[in-house]
Design an enzyme around this catalytic site. Structure first.
Site, PDB file in Angstrom:
ATOM      1  N   GLY A 280      40.187  38.242  37.839  1.00 34.65           N
ATOM      2  CA  GLY A 280      40.419  37.384  36.697  1.00 34.65           C
ATOM      3  C   GLY A 280      40.895  38.169  35.497  1.00 34.65           C
ATOM      4  N   GLY A 282      40.671  39.753  31.761  1.00 29.09           N
ATOM      5  CA  GLY A 282      39.638  40.234  30.862  1.00 29.09           C
ATOM      6  C   GLY A 282      39.419  41.726  30.971  1.00 29.09           C
ATOM      7  N   ASN A 283      38.651  42.251  30.038  1.00 33.23           N
ATOM      8  CA  ASN A 283      38.434  43.692  29.973  1.00 33.23           C
ATOM      9  C   ASN A 283      37.645  44.224  31.160  1.00 33.23           C
ATOM     10  OD1 ASN A 283      39.767  43.799  27.496  1.00 33.23           O
ATOM     11  ND2 ASN A 283      37.892  43.351  26.359  1.00 33.23           N
ATOM     12  N   VAL A 284      36.661  43.438  31.646  1.00 33.14           N
ATOM     13  CA  VAL A 284      35.863  43.905  32.783  1.00 33.14           C
ATOM     14  C   VAL A 284      36.731  43.993  34.030  1.00 33.14           C
ATOM     15  CG1 VAL A 284      33.948  43.348  34.315  1.00 33.14           C
ATOM     16  CG2 VAL A 284      33.675  43.071  31.847  1.00 33.14           C
ATOM     17  N   GLU A 305      46.245  35.674  40.474  1.00 32.78           N
ATOM     18  CA  GLU A 305      46.948  34.807  39.522  1.00 32.78           C
ATOM     19  C   GLU A 305      47.766  35.615  38.537  1.00 32.78           C
ATOM     20  OE1 GLU A 305      43.810  31.314  38.632  1.00 32.78           O
ATOM     21  OE2 GLU A 305      43.236  33.325  38.001  1.00 32.78           O
ATOM     22  N   ASN A 395      36.646  28.156  27.989  1.00 31.00           N
ATOM     23  CA  ASN A 395      38.056  28.143  28.354  1.00 31.00           C
ATOM     24  C   ASN A 395      38.332  27.114  29.452  1.00 31.00           C
ATOM     25  OD1 ASN A 395      38.522  30.268  26.557  1.00 31.00           O
ATOM     26  ND2 ASN A 395      38.146  31.808  28.109  1.00 31.00           N
ATOM     27  N   GLY A 399      41.427  29.504  37.898  1.00 29.95           N
ATOM     28  CA  GLY A 399      41.578  29.668  39.342  1.00 29.95           C
ATOM     29  C   GLY A 399      40.372  30.285  40.014  1.00 29.95           C
TER      30      GLY A 399
END
Length: 515
Positions: A280, A282-284, A305, A395, A399
């Site tokens: 996904g 994001g920073n992680v 995605e 948000n 997906g």
């Protein structure tokens, strides 16, 4: 003025190469004049990439003028996923959006949704195209799609995302094309647009067996009779902010890489290339992918995605052989890297429609390893990824459900706390469930990794608490579990219903989940 006219003429010659479309070139204000109150407008864009640049400001200005004259103008807005934040906020600030679907990530729009001033339909991204074809949202009146160029034979070269653009161009009554000269012409060949999808009972197998497979064509198609305007732009995509990996995200990445090593040793993952990875935004997730650069894995593939900066790094280093996605979600540095080395990335990246990038059957058959973020998980493994306090949307599900339910391994990654330690990511019961315990296999925080596969609820719970919860919250969670389990008739999944949401009610009352 002369220079502007010269630049426009040059863009038409190089970017709009079909005579019919050349005759439709106009400005954005003229183009959006065709949009009427109550229209359903579908626009390009997925994670900022490929969002139309001129559309939102021009429509917002038209809305202001219409309202100043005593009229009303708002639209139902459909997208691929999130779009550029400035486009989303520009329309939300003028109350220009009555309904939003399927995903957003912008604070102004989020506030309108949570205040009940904007309807929001949050659905799995793999479901969007089918639901639109089936008419759940009525007719699509106008599609506004960014492209890199229009070829001599009227084909459309996609830009930095594909998303739902194929569907928008097929179903819309009218089409506005934005031709963006900032997108390198060398992106031609990076896309694989599949036109073989159909509704039941006419569906056929989708013959994609590896992330690098090509099953479609390089271009989008549009009926020229639908196109009512072509707008020229020259503006880069909005950057996706990526923070440098901190100690928490690096610790999470370390647990994930160690898990992969363990799975290889047990024979559940192949040593050569693992299995296709999905991560996904994001920073992680970016940190996890970055952690793979240190080895020992090579020949990796991605079926996801979005492609983030760390994926470009892995491709450049030779760690990733191929990455398939629907969009490029890059920082400013990542955008510059992509443009500067577009020839390299065109050979190692494939951008597809999101109904293919997120297709459940393909995800299952390829054995994709899904890695997604979460807001919180409960002690039995149910995950809330969308609603703060159970009611306020953050948000959307995006997906994550496509890859969680259908992936070979489904993982959720999160820091163990938020708000400087006041909020725990591990709670007795989540107040909103996006991913059930039946689909969630692995939970990871900076403190450790809980592998839930093959475990009953009573065995999963202490493992999640001991491995993933922050130490400050573990005594409270164990106390809850001990008392819930000791109650007569505790059942298979013990809960104390009058206390199950106590962490959240305490947070609402005091600002902290801690006692």
């Amino acid at each position: 003025m002369t220079n502007t006219v010269h630049q426009g003429a040059a863009a038409i010659a190089t970017r709009v190469r079909h005579p019919h479309f050349q005759g439709l070139v106009t400005d954005a204000a003229t183009a959006v004049a065709r949009i009427q109150d109550g229209d359903t407008v579908a626009i390009s864009g997925f994670a900022s990439a490929g969002t139309p640049k001129a559309f939102a400001p021009a429509l917002a200005e038209r809305i202001r003028r219409v309202r100043a004259g005593g009229g009303q103008l708002s639209v139902n807005l459909l997208t691929g996923a999130s779009v550029a934040g400035e486009a989303e906020s520009t329309l939300a600030e003028v109350d220009g959006v009555a309904l939003r679907m399927p995903y957003q990530s912008e604070p102004t729009a989020r506030g309108k949704i949570n205040d009940g001033r904007m309807d929001y339909v949050d659905i799995h991204l793999s479901h969007v195209a089918q639901q639109v074809w089936e008419g759940y949202y009525g007719d699509v009146d106008v599609a506004v799609v960014e492209v890199a160029a229009i070829t001599e034979d009227g084909k459309l070269v996609p830009s930095m995302s594909v998303g739902n653009n194929k569907t928008w161009l097929e179903v819309a009554d009218k089409v506005i094309l934005e031709v963006n000269s900032w997108v390198p012409l060398d992106v031609e060949g990076m896309h694989d647009v599949y036109y073989g999808t159909a509704l039941p009972p006419a569906r056929k197998p989708i013959m994609l067996t590896r992330p690098a497979d090509r099953i479609g064509q390089q271009y989008l198609e549009v009926d020229p009779a639908k196109v009512v305007a072509v707008v020229l732009t020259d503006e880069q995509d909005s950057e996706t902010t990526v923070a440098a990996p901190d100690a928490v995200s690096q610790a999470i990445a370390g647990h994930v890489v160690e898990f992969f090593r363990h799975e290889v040793e047990r024979g559940r993952l192949p040593a050569a290339g693992l299995l296709p990875l999905q991560a996904g935004i994001g920073n992680v997730a970016n940190a996890v992918l970055g952690g793979l650069a240190e080895g020992p894995f090579t020949g990796l593939t991605c079926y996801s995605e979005v492609i983030q900066d760390s994926m470009l790094d892995l491709i450049r280093q030779g760690t990733v052989a191929h990455a398939s996605a629907t969009s490029l979600a890059l920082s400013r540095a990542g955008l510059a890297e992509l443009v500067d080395n577009i020839d390299l990335y065109r050979e190692h990246v494939t951008l597809r429609p999101q109904e293919i990038s997120n297709h459940p059957e393909i995800v299952r058959r390829l054995g994709v390893i899904g890695m997604n973020g979460m807001l919180e998980a409960d002690v039995y493994g149910n995950v809330n990824s969308t609603h703060v306090g159970g009611t306020r949307i953050m948000n959307g599900i995006g997906g994550s459900g496509d890859f969680t339910r259908n992936g070979y391994v489904s993982m959720f990654l999160s820091p163990s706390t938020a708000r400087n330690g006041a909020v725990s990511a591990i709670v007795p019961m989540v107040p909103h469930v996006d991913h059930t315990e039946h689909d969630v296999q692995v939970i990871v925080t900076e403190h450790g990794l809980a592998d839930l596969r093959g475990l009953s609820p009573r065995k999963r719970a202490p493992l999640i608490v001991d491995r993933c919860a922050d130490p400050a919250f573990r005594p409270m969670l164990h106390d809850y579990l001990d008392r819930a389990t000791a109650r007569p008739g505790a059942g298979n999944t013990p809960h104390i219903l009058e206390e199950a949401l106590s962490f959240h009610t305490r947070l609402a009352a005091t600002g902290s989940m801690l006692e």
